[in-house]
Design a protein around this motif. Structure first.
Motif, PDB file in Angstrom:
ATOM      1  N   VAL A   1       0.841  -1.205   0.000  1.00 13.35           N
ATOM      2  CA  VAL A   1       0.000   0.000   0.000  1.00 13.35           C
ATOM      3  C   VAL A   1       0.876   1.255   0.000  1.00 13.35           C
ATOM      4  O   VAL A   1       0.687   2.172  -0.788  1.00 13.35           O
ATOM      5  N   ASN A   2       1.870   1.266   0.908  1.00 16.99           N
ATOM      6  CA  ASN A   2       2.658   2.486   1.079  1.00 16.99           C
ATOM      7  C   ASN A   2       3.929   2.482   0.239  1.00 16.99           C
ATOM      8  O   ASN A   2       4.698   3.426   0.297  1.00 16.99           O
ATOM      9  N   GLN A   3       4.147   1.393  -0.515  1.00 18.78           N
ATOM     10  CA  GLN A   3       5.408   1.211  -1.230  1.00 18.78           C
ATOM     11  C   GLN A   3       6.574   1.523  -0.304  1.00 18.78           C
ATOM     12  O   GLN A   3       7.466   2.306  -0.616  1.00 18.78           O
ATOM     13  N   ASP A   4       6.536   0.852   0.855  1.00 23.09           N
ATOM     14  CA  ASP A   4       7.452   1.158   1.937  1.00 23.09           C
ATOM     15  C   ASP A   4       8.533   0.071   1.982  1.00 23.09           C
ATOM     16  O   ASP A   4       8.279  -1.060   2.405  1.00 23.09           O
ATOM     17  N   SER A   5       9.744   0.406   1.528  1.00 20.15           N
ATOM     18  CA  SER A   5      10.786  -0.610   1.445  1.00 20.15           C
ATOM     19  C   SER A   5      11.285  -1.001   2.839  1.00 20.15           C
ATOM     20  O   SER A   5      11.700  -2.128   3.065  1.00 20.15           O
ATOM     21  N   GLU A   6      11.205  -0.050   3.803  1.00 25.90           N
ATOM     22  CA  GLU A   6      11.604  -0.365   5.186  1.00 25.90           C
ATOM     23  C   GLU A   6      10.767  -1.523   5.739  1.00 25.90           C
ATOM     24  O   GLU A   6      11.298  -2.496   6.276  1.00 25.90           O
ATOM     25  N   LEU A   7       9.450  -1.374   5.570  1.00 22.98           N
ATOM     26  CA  LEU A   7       8.528  -2.381   6.074  1.00 22.98           C
ATOM     27  C   LEU A   7       8.765  -3.709   5.358  1.00 22.98           C
ATOM     28  O   LEU A   7       8.731  -4.782   5.967  1.00 22.98           O
ATOM     29  N   ALA A   8       9.034  -3.630   4.048  1.00 23.85           N
ATOM     30  CA  ALA A   8       9.299  -4.843   3.273  1.00 23.85           C
ATOM     31  C   ALA A   8      10.520  -5.566   3.843  1.00 23.85           C
ATOM     32  O   ALA A   8      10.525  -6.793   3.986  1.00 23.85           O
ATOM     33  N   LEU A   9      11.547  -4.798   4.215  1.00 22.69           N
ATOM     34  CA  LEU A   9      12.753  -5.399   4.800  1.00 22.69           C
ATOM     35  C   LEU A   9      12.429  -6.106   6.111  1.00 22.69           C
ATOM     36  O   LEU A   9      12.947  -7.193   6.384  1.00 22.69           O
ATOM     37  N   GLN A  10      11.526  -5.492   6.910  1.00 22.66           N
ATOM     38  CA  GLN A  10      11.119  -6.123   8.172  1.00 22.66           C
ATOM     39  C   GLN A  10      10.500  -7.487   7.920  1.00 22.66           C
ATOM     40  O   GLN A  10      10.740  -8.444   8.656  1.00 22.66           O
ATOM     41  N   VAL A  11       9.692  -7.563   6.837  1.00 23.51           N
ATOM     42  CA  VAL A  11       9.045  -8.833   6.508  1.00 23.51           C
ATOM     43  C   VAL A  11      10.116  -9.874   6.171  1.00 23.51           C
ATOM     44  O   VAL A  11      10.058 -11.016   6.613  1.00 23.51           O
ATOM     45  N   LEU A  12      11.125  -9.456   5.376  1.00 25.17           N
ATOM     46  CA  LEU A  12      12.198 -10.384   5.002  1.00 25.17           C
ATOM     47  C   LEU A  12      12.882 -10.929   6.247  1.00 25.17           C
ATOM     48  O   LEU A  12      13.211 -12.113   6.330  1.00 25.17           O
ATOM     49  N   GLN A  13      13.092 -10.039   7.235  1.00 24.05           N
ATOM     50  CA  GLN A  13      13.772 -10.490   8.456  1.00 24.05           C
ATOM     51  C   GLN A  13      12.900 -11.429   9.274  1.00 24.05           C
ATOM     52  O   GLN A  13      13.389 -12.405   9.834  1.00 24.05           O
TER      53      GLN A  13
END
Lengths: 229, 592
Positions: free
Chosen positions: A146-158
């Motif tokens: 939704v937010n095109q938020d790469s920070e949040l995406a990185l959290q998911v990867l972790q």
């Protein structure tokens, strides 16, 4: 916005892109809800979800086909470039990930049904935590879209590492319990399978997060290129 | 911008008008003066010529004529020429007539021959000077012409001098006029610039700077009007801001969730309660599309249906993440002015408590029937066996059956006692005695009562009383609650374990805790543990003689004392039940 200054075709295209975004998000919402409910069913060993889950899964399948057609139509009709093309490509990938997540959620609901036949089997804490973690990953992966938020995406990867760790521990637990009490083999295998499905949902959420990361970071690179010109 | 605009436009216009007037008037005056001067000079010369013609031209012989002409020429400072009919010069005051060319075709001579008088202003090749020539036809001798000429330079100079004065004066007047124009234009443009600055400030939302309403002219009036408009606008904006703030505060403090979307499914408004109820974090939601904010499919679908609907709709939404909750949805379509399609307003109510109460009531009825049915079935079964199975004839079996029946009857009676106790507690909630209860002796008594039971099971029962504390309430109720807790703790403890009863003060709260080291309670059962007939392990509970109502009674006792019951437990390690009561401070008896 100054939309009046944009050419008509571009405005049409933007509207269609918005429509596509809404569509993929609403499909994401349906899948997310199904996952949450299937995990809940697993917790409470509720056998009633399976029929409804299968019906929802059929709707998800139909929606996947339509979203894919939409994407292809947009590419063929407007021949998008750069960020727009990247967005459509990401939607195509996320679309199939979501469909797979839906399948896995139905499988989990089936495991919940099968487990309910075995009476009071103790669901280990690891599986509960795993369920919560997977829910949170799915939610955050969609939120990052939704937010095109790469920070949040990185959290998911972790977070995926934690879920993998949970799954390993579940494996050890089941192996140990089967040796201790072979009569419990069947329900324990169901539990292990459910854990495996959860782990695969987490993988799909990770894939979505990767697509979002690519999408968002690609944007930034593009902006930099524009600045350099 | 404005400076280059109105100011220069006005100045340029003024300057052009002034220059044009000056040029017109000056030019006219110069030309007029030049014409007048020439006319007058021509007349003088014509008079002179007539005198000469009358007196001398015709009558004298050539010699005398030449002398007279020469003398007259010197006296009048003019050149006198007499021309014969064939154009030859007869006499000339400046030159030798014999050496002069034929003058017949000079323009003034032609004029004189044709009209009686002719004049010409030209450069004389003879004297190399600008001359004005005037010639008349002689009245004495047919065909002869008398011409008088004067150097015209001096007249030209006069004209030029006065032209210079005119230009100088005109220039001065022009400069003065332009300066005045600048002054007056400034007086117009300066307040206009001030007004523009003020309006620009208003555009940015800055108020408070008033214009100086100098002067009673149109500009002063305009400034005053503008000031008034500004004041009114300021007031209106202030009012609107206040109203908006009020509305926002009201919406934010509503317990109900409120969400509004427009016709394009964009979120117009979402209040704090709606965020909490839907489990949204505090990210920006306004102006985003609904699916970007709330992905929950049932909710999205409901909003879509509301937008299509004719009137209000209701629905229910069950959310599981992070904890289960039931939301009542009330939605109504909204028609915004700018679109023919409808938006939607949705009010969300948290009905989790209501649903849970309903569920526990249903559960209660089902449970109570079941709990009563079990011993009754058992009693009925054994009675039938006794009566019809012939067991009555076998005293041994008969006694065994009767004992079982007695046990089941006791059980039935215990359940009914507990139920009555609970219902009395519920009914008398407000009317329980509010005595000052000293807890230390109460705890000691309870512990002493259970001492025997604990010993028989090999369990150590320990009381830890840190200080003598008092609460307001009913000692018998508190005793009953503590009895139940200690009884449970002993039942679920393993032999050799310890049960600790502790009394302590934490803040304003008296903590009465019972800790065991028994089997513990799995996490998922904790929230429901004090519900009526809720059992973690049904078979075990019955075996131990529980009615399934013990903890429900404990919880109610806590509630009627304005306190609460807290449970912490770790499976395999034991549980801790804590009753919390408000402390009764010395002398202050809390009123009922």
């Amino acid at each position: 916005m100054g939309s009046g200054k944009q050419p008509l075709l571009k405005r049409h295209f933007d509207r269609e892109l918005q429509q596509l975004k809404k569509r993929i998000l609403s499909m994401g919402g349906i899948v997310e809800d199904l996952i949450v409910r299937s995990i809940e069913a697993l917790r409470s060993r509720d056998r009633s979800l399976v029929a409804e889950a299968m019906r929802i899964e059929e709707a998800i399948d139909a929606e996947e086909v339509e979203i894919e057609e939409d994407c292809l139509k947009l590419i063929a009709l407007y021949q998008p470039v750069a960020g727009d093309l990247r967005f459509i490509a990401a939607v195509l990938k996320i679309n199939s990930e979501l469909e797979r997540m839906g399948d896995l959620a139905v499988h989990i609901a089936e495991r919940a049904r099968d487990l309910s036949a075995f009476g009071d089997i103790h669901v280990p804490t690891d599986l509960r935590r795993m369920g919560t973690d997977v829910q949170s990953m799915v939610r955050r992966s969609l939120e990052s879209l939704v937010n095109q938020d790469s920070e949040l995406a990185l959290q998911v990867l972790q977070a995926d590492n934690t879920v993998d760790e949970h799954h390993r521990r579940m494996f050890d637990f089941v192996a140990e319990q089967v040796q201790a009490d072979p009569t419990q083999t069947m329900p324990l295998l169901h539990l292990l399978t459910a854990s495996r499905y959860l782990e695969r949902i987490a993988d799909a959420a990770t894939n979505i997060a990767e697509d979002v990361y690519y999408l968002a970071e690609g944007e930034i690179i593009r902006h930099r290129a524009e600045l350099a010109e | 911008m404005l400076r280059a605009g109105l100011f220069w436009k006005l100045i340029l216009t003024f300057s052009l008008v002034i220059a044009f007037c000056l040029a017109f008037v000056g030019g006219y005056l110069v030309l007029r003066q030049r014409a007048t001067t020439r006319e007058q000079t021509e007349q003088q010369l014509a008079h002179l010529a007539r005198v000469i013609d009358d007196r001398f031209a015709a009558s004298m012989d050539d010699g005398a004529r030449a002398g007279v002409v020469g003398r007259l020429g010197r006296l009048t400072e003019s050149r006198i020429t007499i021309i014969a009919a064939d154009g030859t010069v007869v006499a000339d005051s400046e030159g030798d007539p014999a050496r002069m060319e034929n003058h017949r075709f000079r323009p003034e001579v032609q004029g004189a021959l044709n009209a009686g008088i002719g004049s010409s202003l030209r450069f004389s090749s003879t004297v190399r000077e600008q001359f004005l020539y005037v010639a008349i036809r002689s009245t004495r001798r047919e065909g002869w012409v008398v011409r008088v000429a004067m150097p015209y330079e001096q007249y030209e100079r006069t004209v030029r001098a006065s032209t210079n004065v005119l230009i100088l004066g005109g220039g001065l007047a022009g400069i003065l006029a332009i300066l005045l124009a600048v002054f007056f234009t400034r007086r117009i443009t300066r307040p206009l610039r001030a007004m523009r600055r003020n309006l620009q400030r208003m555009e940015r939302g800055e108020f408070g700077v008033r214009l100086d309403p100098a002067g009673e002219d149109e500009i002063g009036l305009l400034a005053r009007t503008l000031n008034r408009v500004q004041e009114q606008l300021e007031g209106t904006i202030q009012n609107l801001t206040n109203q908006r703030n009020q509305r926002e505060v009201i919406l934010a403090s509503m317990a109900e969730g409120l969400l509004a979307v427009d016709a394009d499914d964009r979120v117009l408004l979402i209040n704090a309660s709606a965020r909490t109820l839907l489990g949204l974090d505090s990210q920006r939601a306004e102006n985003r599309s609904l699916v970007e904010t709330v992905r929950q499919p049932v909710f999205v679908d409901f909003v879509a249906r509301v937008r299509q609907a004719e009137g209000p709709l209701t629905s229910e939404l069950v959310l599981h993440d992070p904890h289960p909750r039931w939301l009542d949805l009330h939605g109504a379509p909204v028609h915004f002015a700018e679109s023919e399609r409808a938006g939607a307003v949705v009010v969300l109510n948290d009905v989790t408590r209501v649903r849970k109460l309903e569920k526990s009531r249903k559960d209660f009825v089902a449970n109570v029937s079941h709990e009563l049915k079990t011993p009754v079935t058992s009693i009925k079964g054994f009675l039938e066996t006794l009566l019809e199975g012939g067991a009555l004839r076998d005293p041994e079996s008969a006694e065994r059956f009767l004992r079982i029946i007695t046990k089941q009857t006791d059980r039935l009676s215990a359940i009914i006692d507990d139920l009555l106790y609970l219902s009395r507690l519920e009914y008398e909630e407000q009317d329980i005695p509010r005595d000052s209860v000293s807890l230390a002796p109460l705890v000691e008594n309870c512990v002493a009562d259970f001492d025997h039971l604990a010993r028989s099971r090999g369990i150590r029962l320990i009381a830890r009383i840190s200080e003598p504390l008092r609460i307001s309430g009913d000692a018998s109720l508190v005793t009953r609650a503590l009895d139940n807790l200690i009884d449970n703790a002993i039942k679920y403890s393993t032999s050799g374990g310890a049960v600790e009863v502790s009394l302590s003060l934490q803040g304003a709260w008296v903590h009465l805790a019972v800790r065991d080291h028994g089997i513990g309670i799995p996490e998922e059962h904790l929230p429901r543990i004090s519900e009526r007939f809720y059992r973690v392990d049904t078979a075990r509970s019955r075996d131990l003689g529980g009615t399934g109502l013990g903890l429900a009674i404990v919880k109610h006792v806590a509630l009627v004392h304005r306190g609460s019951l807290h449970v912490e437990s770790t499976p395999g390690e034991g549980s801790r039940f804590t009753l919390q009561f408000p402390e009764l401070t010395n002398g202050a008896r809390s009123g009922a």
